[in-house]
Design a protein around this motif. Structure first.
Motif, PDB file in Angstrom:
ATOM      1  N   UNK A   8       0.814  -1.218   0.000  1.00  0.00           N
ATOM      2  CA  UNK A   8       0.000   0.000   0.000  1.00  0.00           C
ATOM      3  C   UNK A   8       0.846   1.266   0.000  1.00  0.00           C
ATOM      4  N   UNK A   9       2.037   1.199   0.572  1.00  0.00           N
ATOM      5  CA  UNK A   9       2.860   2.389   0.708  1.00  0.00           C
ATOM      6  C   UNK A   9       3.515   2.810  -0.595  1.00  0.00           C
ATOM      7  N   UNK A  10       3.685   4.097  -0.786  1.00  0.00           N
ATOM      8  CA  UNK A  10       4.374   4.661  -1.942  1.00  0.00           C
ATOM      9  C   UNK A  10       5.509   5.543  -1.451  1.00  0.00           C
ATOM     10  N   UNK A  11       6.523   5.711  -2.273  1.00  0.00           N
ATOM     11  CA  UNK A  11       7.654   6.573  -1.942  1.00  0.00           C
ATOM     12  C   UNK A  11       7.253   8.033  -2.134  1.00  0.00           C
ATOM     13  N   UNK A  12       7.625   8.875  -1.171  1.00  0.00           N
ATOM     14  CA  UNK A  12       7.345  10.303  -1.240  1.00  0.00           C
ATOM     15  C   UNK A  12       8.560  11.075  -0.754  1.00  0.00           C
ATOM     16  N   UNK A  13       8.523  12.380  -0.943  1.00  0.00           N
ATOM     17  CA  UNK A  13       9.624  13.244  -0.516  1.00  0.00           C
ATOM     18  C   UNK A  13       9.308  13.777   0.875  1.00  0.00           C
ATOM     19  N   UNK A  14      10.262  13.607   1.784  1.00  0.00           N
ATOM     20  CA  UNK A  14      10.140  14.055   3.166  1.00  0.00           C
ATOM     21  C   UNK A  14      11.350  14.903   3.525  1.00  0.00           C
ATOM     22  N   UNK A  15      11.193  15.774   4.490  1.00  0.00           N
ATOM     23  CA  UNK A  15      12.335  16.436   5.120  1.00  0.00           C
ATOM     24  C   UNK A  15      12.304  16.088   6.605  1.00  0.00           C
ATOM     25  N   UNK A  16      13.481  16.077   7.200  1.00  0.00           N
ATOM     26  CA  UNK A  16      13.592  15.812   8.634  1.00  0.00           C
ATOM     27  C   UNK A  16      14.475  16.882   9.243  1.00  0.00           C
ATOM     28  N   UNK A  17      13.968  17.581  10.241  1.00  0.00           N
ATOM     29  CA  UNK A  17      14.770  18.568  10.957  1.00  0.00           C
ATOM     30  C   UNK A  17      15.834  17.835  11.752  1.00  0.00           C
ATOM     31  N   UNK A  18      17.088  18.184  11.537  1.00  0.00           N
ATOM     32  CA  UNK A  18      18.185  17.440  12.166  1.00  0.00           C
ATOM     33  C   UNK A  18      18.235  17.634  13.684  1.00  0.00           C
ATOM     34  N   UNK A  19      17.832  18.781  14.189  1.00  0.00           N
ATOM     35  CA  UNK A  19      17.908  19.037  15.628  1.00  0.00           C
ATOM     36  C   UNK A  19      16.790  18.348  16.407  1.00  0.00           C
ATOM     37  N   UNK A  20      15.572  18.437  15.896  1.00  0.00           N
ATOM     38  CA  UNK A  20      14.424  17.892  16.623  1.00  0.00           C
ATOM     39  C   UNK A  20      13.969  16.535  16.091  1.00  0.00           C
ATOM     40  N   UNK A  21      14.386  16.177  14.886  1.00  0.00           N
ATOM     41  CA  UNK A  21      13.952  14.916  14.307  1.00  0.00           C
ATOM     42  C   UNK A  21      12.529  14.953  13.780  1.00  0.00           C
ATOM     43  N   UNK A  22      11.957  16.160  13.632  1.00  0.00           N
ATOM     44  CA  UNK A  22      10.590  16.282  13.133  1.00  0.00           C
ATOM     45  C   UNK A  22      10.570  16.015  11.629  1.00  0.00           C
ATOM     46  N   UNK A  23       9.738  15.065  11.205  1.00  0.00           N
ATOM     47  CA  UNK A  23       9.615  14.698   9.795  1.00  0.00           C
ATOM     48  C   UNK A  23       8.394  15.374   9.187  1.00  0.00           C
ATOM     49  N   UNK A  24       8.557  15.876   7.956  1.00  0.00           N
ATOM     50  CA  UNK A  24       7.469  16.518   7.231  1.00  0.00           C
ATOM     51  C   UNK A  24       7.378  15.907   5.838  1.00  0.00           C
ATOM     52  N   UNK A  25       6.205  15.393   5.499  1.00  0.00           N
ATOM     53  CA  UNK A  25       5.995  14.831   4.166  1.00  0.00           C
ATOM     54  C   UNK A  25       5.655  15.973   3.211  1.00  0.00           C
ATOM     55  N   UNK A  26       6.480  16.151   2.168  1.00  0.00           N
ATOM     56  CA  UNK A  26       6.272  17.240   1.214  1.00  0.00           C
ATOM     57  C   UNK A  26       5.370  16.839   0.060  1.00  0.00           C
ATOM     58  N   UNK A  27       5.432  15.586  -0.345  1.00  0.00           N
ATOM     59  CA  UNK A  27       4.583  15.118  -1.447  1.00  0.00           C
ATOM     60  C   UNK A  27       3.720  13.985  -0.919  1.00  0.00           C
ATOM     61  N   UNK A  28       2.523  13.893  -1.458  1.00  0.00           N
ATOM     62  CA  UNK A  28       1.600  12.865  -0.979  1.00  0.00           C
ATOM     63  C   UNK A  28       0.669  12.481  -2.116  1.00  0.00           C
TER      64      UNK A  28
END
Length: 168
Positions: A2-22
């Protein structure tokens, strides 16, 4: 799966992940950062049915903060390894024009302006295959993305010829 590859960013200090494409039906792969860190270029297939039109990919850019992505309007065909020039004005990639009927065409070195119009096939006038390709029992060599010189005026890329992979 079910999963697909998408573009994410991860803040290096806090480790917060953000999905940019969906997209539940689309793959967004091979992301590469712009030199100023403001943009990400990636490869994606946005065909109506990407499973049966797997070779209809294009390059897209999205802000590193998210938002709307935009296509760079390259010719339809297989492509991979997009890389920004150091001055941020161009994106180089390896690709082949056409759909499934074009598998006998050479892979070429292309550039497209970051503005998105006016792509150029740099290796097209020459009979070269701008990617590693050898026939053997162990699989082919790893493809390296095109590499810009510091002044954004030239590119290094791999070429396969007579069983060898050379740097051009």
């Amino acid at each position: 799966p079910e999963g697909k590859w998408h573009v994410w960013t991860i803040e290096s200090q806090r480790g917060k992940a953000t999905e940019l494409t969906e997209s539940p039906a689309r793959e967004d792969v091979q992301p590469s950062w712009s030199p100023d860190g403001q943009w990400i270029v990636f490869v994606s297939n946005r065909a109506d049915d990407p499973d049966t039109h797997f070779d209809e990919v294009d390059l897209y850019v999205i802000s590193a903060n998210g938002g709307e992505m935009r296509p760079l309007h390259t010719p339809i065909g297989l492509m991979h390894s997009p890389r920004f020039s150091p001055d941020g004005q161009w994106v180089a990639y390896i690709g082949r024009v056409g759909g499934r009927e074009s598998y006998w065409y050479n892979m070429s070195l292309w550039v497209v302006p970051f503005s998105g119009d006016g792509e150029q096939n740099l290796s097209g006038p020459h009979d070269i295959y701008a990617a590693p390709a050898t026939l053997n029992d162990m699989g082919g060599p790893m493809a390296s993305p095109p590499t810009w010189t510091k002044d954004s005026q030239s590119l290094y890329f791999q070429n396969s010829r007579h069983g060898k992979v050379m740097l051009y």
